[in-house]
Design a protein around this motif. Structure first.
Motif, PDB file in Angstrom:
ATOM      1  N   ILE A 140       0.447  -1.770  -0.262  1.00 12.18           N
ATOM      2  CA  ILE A 140      -0.088  -0.103   0.027  1.00 12.18           C
ATOM      3  C   ILE A 140       0.569   1.149  -0.333  1.00 12.18           C
ATOM      4  CG2 ILE A 140      -1.793   0.746   1.443  1.00 12.18           C
ATOM      5  CD1 ILE A 140      -2.422  -1.247   3.081  1.00 12.18           C
ATOM      6  N   ASN A 141       0.999   1.896  -1.510  1.00  8.19           N
ATOM      7  CA  ASN A 141       1.320   3.153  -1.314  1.00  8.19           C
ATOM      8  C   ASN A 141       3.080   2.922  -0.703  1.00  8.19           C
ATOM      9  OD1 ASN A 141      -0.750   4.533  -1.905  1.00  8.19           O
ATOM     10  ND2 ASN A 141      -1.319   5.134   0.663  1.00  8.19           N
ATOM     11  N   ASN A 142       3.493   2.037  -1.448  1.00 13.65           N
ATOM     12  CA  ASN A 142       5.203   1.703  -1.805  1.00 13.65           C
ATOM     13  C   ASN A 142       5.777   1.383   0.000  1.00 13.65           C
ATOM     14  OD1 ASN A 142       5.851   1.892  -4.686  1.00 13.65           O
ATOM     15  ND2 ASN A 142       5.206   4.069  -3.642  1.00 13.65           N
ATOM     16  N   VAL A 143       4.474   0.458   0.737  1.00 17.20           N
ATOM     17  CA  VAL A 143       4.752  -0.239   1.723  1.00 17.20           C
ATOM     18  C   VAL A 143       4.404  -1.028   2.106  1.00 17.20           C
ATOM     19  CG1 VAL A 143       4.772   0.053   4.539  1.00 17.20           C
ATOM     20  CG2 VAL A 143       4.923   2.007   3.447  1.00 17.20           C
ATOM     21  N   LEU A 144       5.469  -2.788   2.314  1.00 16.57           N
ATOM     22  CA  LEU A 144       4.992  -3.900   2.189  1.00 16.57           C
ATOM     23  C   LEU A 144       4.529  -4.435   3.592  1.00 16.57           C
ATOM     24  CD1 LEU A 144       5.778  -6.649   1.017  1.00 16.57           C
ATOM     25  CD2 LEU A 144       7.457  -6.721   1.903  1.00 16.57           C
ATOM     26  N   PHE A 145       3.271  -5.315   3.348  1.00 21.84           N
ATOM     27  CA  PHE A 145       2.128  -5.693   4.529  1.00 21.84           C
ATOM     28  C   PHE A 145       2.288  -7.133   4.320  1.00 21.84           C
ATOM     29  CE2 PHE A 145       1.431  -1.109   3.985  1.00 21.84           C
ATOM     30  CZ  PHE A 145       1.332  -0.629   5.305  1.00 21.84           C
ATOM     31  N   ASN A 146       1.866  -7.664   5.317  1.00 23.75           N
ATOM     32  CA  ASN A 146       0.988  -8.780   4.840  1.00 23.75           C
ATOM     33  C   ASN A 146      -0.075  -8.899   4.206  1.00 23.75           C
ATOM     34  OD1 ASN A 146      -0.171  -8.318   7.368  1.00 23.75           O
ATOM     35  ND2 ASN A 146      -0.072  -9.782   8.521  1.00 23.75           N
ATOM     36  N   LYS A 147      -0.926 -10.214   3.867  1.00 26.28           N
ATOM     37  CA  LYS A 147      -2.050 -10.069   3.307  1.00 26.28           C
ATOM     38  C   LYS A 147      -2.812  -8.952   4.074  1.00 26.28           C
ATOM     39  CE  LYS A 147      -4.235 -10.468  -0.953  1.00 26.28           C
ATOM     40  NZ  LYS A 147      -3.233  -9.520  -1.565  1.00 26.28           N
ATOM     41  N   GLU A 193       0.281  -6.685   9.710  1.00 24.51           N
ATOM     42  CA  GLU A 193       2.205  -6.904   9.696  1.00 24.51           C
ATOM     43  C   GLU A 193       3.077  -5.906   9.063  1.00 24.51           C
ATOM     44  OE1 GLU A 193       3.980 -10.706   9.857  1.00 24.51           O
ATOM     45  OE2 GLU A 193       2.756 -11.394  11.235  1.00 24.51           O
ATOM     46  N   LEU A 194       3.312  -4.245   9.029  1.00 20.76           N
ATOM     47  CA  LEU A 194       4.297  -4.222   8.336  1.00 20.76           C
ATOM     48  C   LEU A 194       5.323  -4.086   7.751  1.00 20.76           C
ATOM     49  CD1 LEU A 194       4.021   0.007   8.360  1.00 20.76           C
ATOM     50  CD2 LEU A 194       5.650  -1.617   8.082  1.00 20.76           C
ATOM     51  N   HIS A 195       6.088  -5.106   7.104  1.00 16.00           N
ATOM     52  CA  HIS A 195       7.286  -5.793   6.843  1.00 16.00           C
ATOM     53  C   HIS A 195       7.912  -4.535   6.330  1.00 16.00           C
ATOM     54  CE1 HIS A 195       6.475  -9.660   7.775  1.00 16.00           C
ATOM     55  NE2 HIS A 195       5.698  -9.806   7.051  1.00 16.00           N
ATOM     56  N   ALA A 239       1.298   4.980   9.673  1.00 16.31           N
ATOM     57  CA  ALA A 239       0.332   3.015   9.841  1.00 16.31           C
ATOM     58  C   ALA A 239      -0.575   2.719   9.864  1.00 16.31           C
ATOM     59  CB  ALA A 239       1.118   2.408  11.030  1.00 16.31           C
ATOM     60  N   PRO A 240      -1.894   2.946   8.568  1.00 16.02           N
ATOM     61  CA  PRO A 240      -2.922   2.277   9.233  1.00 16.02           C
ATOM     62  C   PRO A 240      -3.733   1.705  10.303  1.00 16.02           C
ATOM     63  CG  PRO A 240      -1.454   1.100   7.227  1.00 16.02           C
ATOM     64  CD  PRO A 240      -0.996   2.014   7.907  1.00 16.02           C
ATOM     65  N   ASN A 241      -4.632   1.697  10.992  1.00 17.95           N
ATOM     66  CA  ASN A 241      -4.896   1.514  12.007  1.00 17.95           C
ATOM     67  C   ASN A 241      -5.575  -0.303  12.578  1.00 17.95           C
ATOM     68  OD1 ASN A 241      -5.212   4.096  12.838  1.00 17.95           O
ATOM     69  ND2 ASN A 241      -7.642   4.288  11.766  1.00 17.95           N
ATOM     70  N   ASN A 242      -4.838  -1.132  11.538  1.00 16.80           N
ATOM     71  CA  ASN A 242      -5.415  -2.583  11.854  1.00 16.80           C
ATOM     72  C   ASN A 242      -3.539  -2.782  12.199  1.00 16.80           C
ATOM     73  OD1 ASN A 242      -4.846  -2.418   9.543  1.00 16.80           O
ATOM     74  ND2 ASN A 242      -5.631  -4.595   8.176  1.00 16.80           N
ATOM     75  N   VAL A 243      -3.211  -2.151  12.106  1.00 18.63           N
ATOM     76  CA  VAL A 243      -1.565  -3.071  11.929  1.00 18.63           C
ATOM     77  C   VAL A 243      -1.173  -3.013  13.212  1.00 18.63           C
ATOM     78  CG1 VAL A 243       1.100  -2.703  12.259  1.00 18.63           C
ATOM     79  CG2 VAL A 243      -0.975  -1.680   9.988  1.00 18.63           C
TER      80      VAL A 243
END
Length: 181
Positions: free
Chosen positions: A30-37, A41-43, A56-60
């Motif tokens: 999302i916007n050049n930030v890698l997450f698990n599906k 988890e913000l990787h 960071a998004p609210n569900n991280v």
């Protein structure tokens, strides 16, 4: 792509475009930030981006090892859903002046803020029970640190080389302070 190890793009300071195929079953970007599906988890933040702030998004829930290490961000806001900050997460973020930590944060990994030379103050929320090895090592501008009232352990070198730190109140809950802390 089914798995990613720790610090997947370590020190890739020119990386500005980080995308994952939309059909990938394990990861997304999302916007050049890698997450698990699921987005919990913000990787990895693309370190070459020139934005001065990131929220960071609210569900991280977890910030993975080295996720922002070496970025040029000045300000980072983590939502209250985050309970874990991994190892080396902000290490070497030399422009970082402001970090808003979530109220539900429980764990901060070792070297998490090491060498954040522009960080001047930080408040650890009450659920935090330990400060890992070298967490603030080399934070040469850190002058104010408010410790969690639940803090039990200050690990080795946790506050090593913080020459501007003028005052620190150790809460009664602390049972162990490591070497060169």
């Amino acid at each position: 792509l089914q798995s990613i190890g720790n610090e997947p793009f370590y020190r890739c300071l020119s990386l500005t475009n980080l995308t994952v195929d939309a059909n990938n079953s394990s990861f997304k970007s999302i916007n050049n930030v890698l997450f698990n599906k699921s987005g919990t988890e913000l990787h990895q933040y693309a370190l070459g981006l020139t934005a001065s702030s990131y929220t960071a998004p609210n569900n991280v829930e977890t910030i993975s090892d080295g996720a922002f290490s070496g970025s040029s961000l000045q300000s980072i806001t983590l939502p209250d859903s985050v309970h874990t900050i991994g190892n080396y997460v902000f290490q070497g973020c030399r422009s970082l002046t402001s970090v808003t930590l979530p109220n539900n944060l429980q764990s901060i990994g070792y070297f998490a803020f090491a060498d954040c030379r522009s960080l001047t103050s930080l408040t650890l929320p009450d659920p935090v029970e330990s400060i890992g090895i070298s967490t603030f090592d080399g934070c040469t501008s850190l002058s104010s640190l408010t410790l969690s009232s639940s803090l039990k352990t200050i690990s080795n070198r946790a506050l090593y080389n913080c020459p501007e730190l003028t005052s620190l109140t150790v809460p009664a809950s602390v049972t162990s302070i490591g070497n060169s802390a």
